[in-house]
Design a protein around this motif. Sequence first.
Motif, PDB file in Angstrom:
ATOM      1  N   LYS A 262       1.431   8.811 -11.295  1.00  0.00           N
ATOM      2  CA  LYS A 262       0.875   7.459 -10.507  1.00  0.00           C
ATOM      3  C   LYS A 262       1.407   7.175  -9.615  1.00  0.00           C
ATOM      4  O   LYS A 262       1.009   6.771  -8.467  1.00  0.00           O
ATOM      5  CB  LYS A 262       0.818   6.402 -11.583  1.00  0.00           C
ATOM      6  CG  LYS A 262       0.053   5.079 -11.301  1.00  0.00           C
ATOM      7  CD  LYS A 262       0.030   4.192 -12.255  1.00  0.00           C
ATOM      8  CE  LYS A 262      -0.655   2.861 -11.745  1.00  0.00           C
ATOM      9  NZ  LYS A 262      -0.454   1.678 -12.609  1.00  0.00           N
ATOM     10  N   ARG A 263       3.043   6.959  -9.446  1.00  0.00           N
ATOM     11  CA  ARG A 263       3.553   6.342  -8.512  1.00  0.00           C
ATOM     12  C   ARG A 263       3.688   7.682  -7.430  1.00  0.00           C
ATOM     13  O   ARG A 263       3.499   7.238  -6.135  1.00  0.00           O
ATOM     14  CB  ARG A 263       5.129   6.303  -8.901  1.00  0.00           C
ATOM     15  CG  ARG A 263       5.372   5.168  -9.774  1.00  0.00           C
ATOM     16  CD  ARG A 263       5.033   3.806  -8.761  1.00  0.00           C
ATOM     17  NE  ARG A 263       5.155   2.720  -9.738  1.00  0.00           N
ATOM     18  CZ  ARG A 263       4.146   2.141 -10.407  1.00  0.00           C
ATOM     19  NH1 ARG A 263       2.890   2.493 -10.245  1.00  0.00           N
ATOM     20  NH2 ARG A 263       4.432   1.122 -11.252  1.00  0.00           N
ATOM     21  N   ALA A 264       3.569   8.885  -7.405  1.00  0.00           N
ATOM     22  CA  ALA A 264       3.566   9.982  -6.498  1.00  0.00           C
ATOM     23  C   ALA A 264       2.142   9.851  -5.991  1.00  0.00           C
ATOM     24  O   ALA A 264       2.249  10.090  -4.525  1.00  0.00           O
ATOM     25  CB  ALA A 264       3.809  11.339  -7.197  1.00  0.00           C
ATOM     26  N   ARG A 265       1.038   9.565  -6.304  1.00  0.00           N
ATOM     27  CA  ARG A 265      -0.280   9.285  -5.629  1.00  0.00           C
ATOM     28  C   ARG A 265      -0.239   8.009  -4.916  1.00  0.00           C
ATOM     29  O   ARG A 265      -0.568   8.264  -3.709  1.00  0.00           O
ATOM     30  CB  ARG A 265      -1.452   9.348  -6.650  1.00  0.00           C
ATOM     31  CG  ARG A 265      -1.600  10.471  -7.722  1.00  0.00           C
ATOM     32  CD  ARG A 265      -2.937  10.273  -8.492  1.00  0.00           C
ATOM     33  NE  ARG A 265      -3.141  11.522  -9.101  1.00  0.00           N
ATOM     34  CZ  ARG A 265      -2.614  11.481 -10.638  1.00  0.00           C
ATOM     35  NH1 ARG A 265      -2.156  10.483 -11.046  1.00  0.00           N
ATOM     36  NH2 ARG A 265      -2.790  12.608 -11.286  1.00  0.00           N
ATOM     37  N   GLU A 266       0.610   7.262  -5.172  1.00  0.00           N
ATOM     38  CA  GLU A 266       0.521   5.774  -4.628  1.00  0.00           C
ATOM     39  C   GLU A 266       1.515   5.991  -3.460  1.00  0.00           C
ATOM     40  O   GLU A 266       1.207   5.568  -2.066  1.00  0.00           O
ATOM     41  CB  GLU A 266       0.884   4.747  -5.351  1.00  0.00           C
ATOM     42  CG  GLU A 266      -0.077   4.322  -6.504  1.00  0.00           C
ATOM     43  CD  GLU A 266       0.374   3.238  -7.506  1.00  0.00           C
ATOM     44  OE1 GLU A 266      -0.421   3.042  -7.983  1.00  0.00           O
ATOM     45  OE2 GLU A 266       1.606   2.826  -7.444  1.00  0.00           O
ATOM     46  N   GLU A 267       2.752   6.551  -3.554  1.00  0.00           N
ATOM     47  CA  GLU A 267       3.816   6.376  -2.624  1.00  0.00           C
ATOM     48  C   GLU A 267       4.152   7.524  -1.895  1.00  0.00           C
ATOM     49  O   GLU A 267       4.485   7.520  -0.510  1.00  0.00           O
ATOM     50  CB  GLU A 267       5.131   5.979  -3.223  1.00  0.00           C
ATOM     51  CG  GLU A 267       5.216   4.533  -3.945  1.00  0.00           C
ATOM     52  CD  GLU A 267       6.230   4.111  -4.670  1.00  0.00           C
ATOM     53  OE1 GLU A 267       7.195   4.637  -4.049  1.00  0.00           O
ATOM     54  OE2 GLU A 267       6.288   3.582  -5.557  1.00  0.00           O
ATOM     55  N   GLU A 295      10.892   2.376 -13.277  1.00  0.00           N
ATOM     56  CA  GLU A 295      10.839   2.244 -11.840  1.00  0.00           C
ATOM     57  C   GLU A 295      12.235   2.830 -11.336  1.00  0.00           C
ATOM     58  O   GLU A 295      12.107   3.482 -10.147  1.00  0.00           O
ATOM     59  CB  GLU A 295      10.566   0.862 -11.268  1.00  0.00           C
ATOM     60  CG  GLU A 295       9.024   0.126 -11.768  1.00  0.00           C
ATOM     61  CD  GLU A 295       8.031   0.981 -11.027  1.00  0.00           C
ATOM     62  OE1 GLU A 295       8.243   1.838  -9.909  1.00  0.00           O
ATOM     63  OE2 GLU A 295       6.905   1.347 -11.570  1.00  0.00           O
ATOM     64  N   ARG A 296      13.162   2.625 -11.840  1.00  0.00           N
ATOM     65  CA  ARG A 296      14.358   3.072 -11.536  1.00  0.00           C
ATOM     66  C   ARG A 296      14.254   4.347 -11.474  1.00  0.00           C
ATOM     67  O   ARG A 296      14.664   5.337 -10.535  1.00  0.00           O
ATOM     68  CB  ARG A 296      15.576   2.504 -12.171  1.00  0.00           C
ATOM     69  CG  ARG A 296      16.853   2.772 -11.648  1.00  0.00           C
ATOM     70  CD  ARG A 296      18.003   2.204 -12.554  1.00  0.00           C
ATOM     71  NE  ARG A 296      19.393   2.770 -12.254  1.00  0.00           N
ATOM     72  CZ  ARG A 296      20.585   2.167 -12.785  1.00  0.00           C
ATOM     73  NH1 ARG A 296      20.449   1.354 -13.809  1.00  0.00           N
ATOM     74  NH2 ARG A 296      21.502   2.848 -12.523  1.00  0.00           N
TER      75      ARG A 296
END
Length: 311
Positions: A262-267, A295-296
């Motif tokens: 999810k974070r890879a798609r966003e950032e 998140e860390r």
Amino acid sequence: QKLSTDLWMRILEFSPPHFLKKVRLWNKSFKLMVDGYDSLFVNQRMENFGVDIPIASTMGLTERQYTDLLGGKGCLEPGCTDKKASRTHWSWAKRWCSKCWQSKIEREDRILKARQHDFPQRQILTKLLECIPIGMHDSFMKAHDYIENLEARPSTAPRIYKYYIKSEVDKVIEEYQAFKLQPFKDDPTKSAAENASARTLHQQKEADAAEKQSNFLDKRKAENDEHMQRVLKIEGAIRKKRQEDSQPYNKNREGRRELFLKRAREEIPDVPVPFVLETKAFKAATRIFRDAGTERGWQTLKPKIQKEWDD
């Protein structure tokens, strides 16, 4: 408030098998508790592996030996110094290191080939092998749990080989052959009638010996079948326990995977998801099971993925 011995014992019954060896070193009270009650080992085993797991005496073990095989380490072969061996071969209720184990065993097909001159009728040797414990391994000499019906496995499954302990093969053959009589020979000092009578008597003894051999095969096979059914129960209980223990870990791994994707798609949308999935950093991060991702953890992983993409 100090807990009673009964309460401490009940608590320890829910601990993993290897824990009792550690807890007896805490202090004198725990040492006396662990050393003094066989019921602690019995109940702990049932809490971990279910009430249907075979009892120690049917496997020729004490309660402490049984628990050590379920959770201990170290090769049990006399003279071996390997302290890391952890695989118990339940067909023999022994824990051996890979080196000691491989030195003891022989594959079924090789046994049949090597002894074909001693047993022209292969079915006799096959029946003898049914009288002793059996093990299984794959093509890479990795020990495998016992499978009752190999033919029922899918044709695409990796090949599994049956094997036996070489010394046990030799012993069961020797026991079987001990019933066999030497061939009859005429005595030149006796008359034809006396030799004929002796030959008739010898033939009767041979028939009795053949019956004893048949009874030997039937009895030993029945005993071994019962033993291998116990082995099936033990190995099945261990597999079930491992699956139950792995469920929380698998959930954490799946949680880390979902969060990091999810974070890879966003950032880092410029990095394709299929590439992210194949990076060494992502695979290593999602093998960890201590938590479901943070998140860390993502901030640590992100630059590693970007570096692999840039390279």
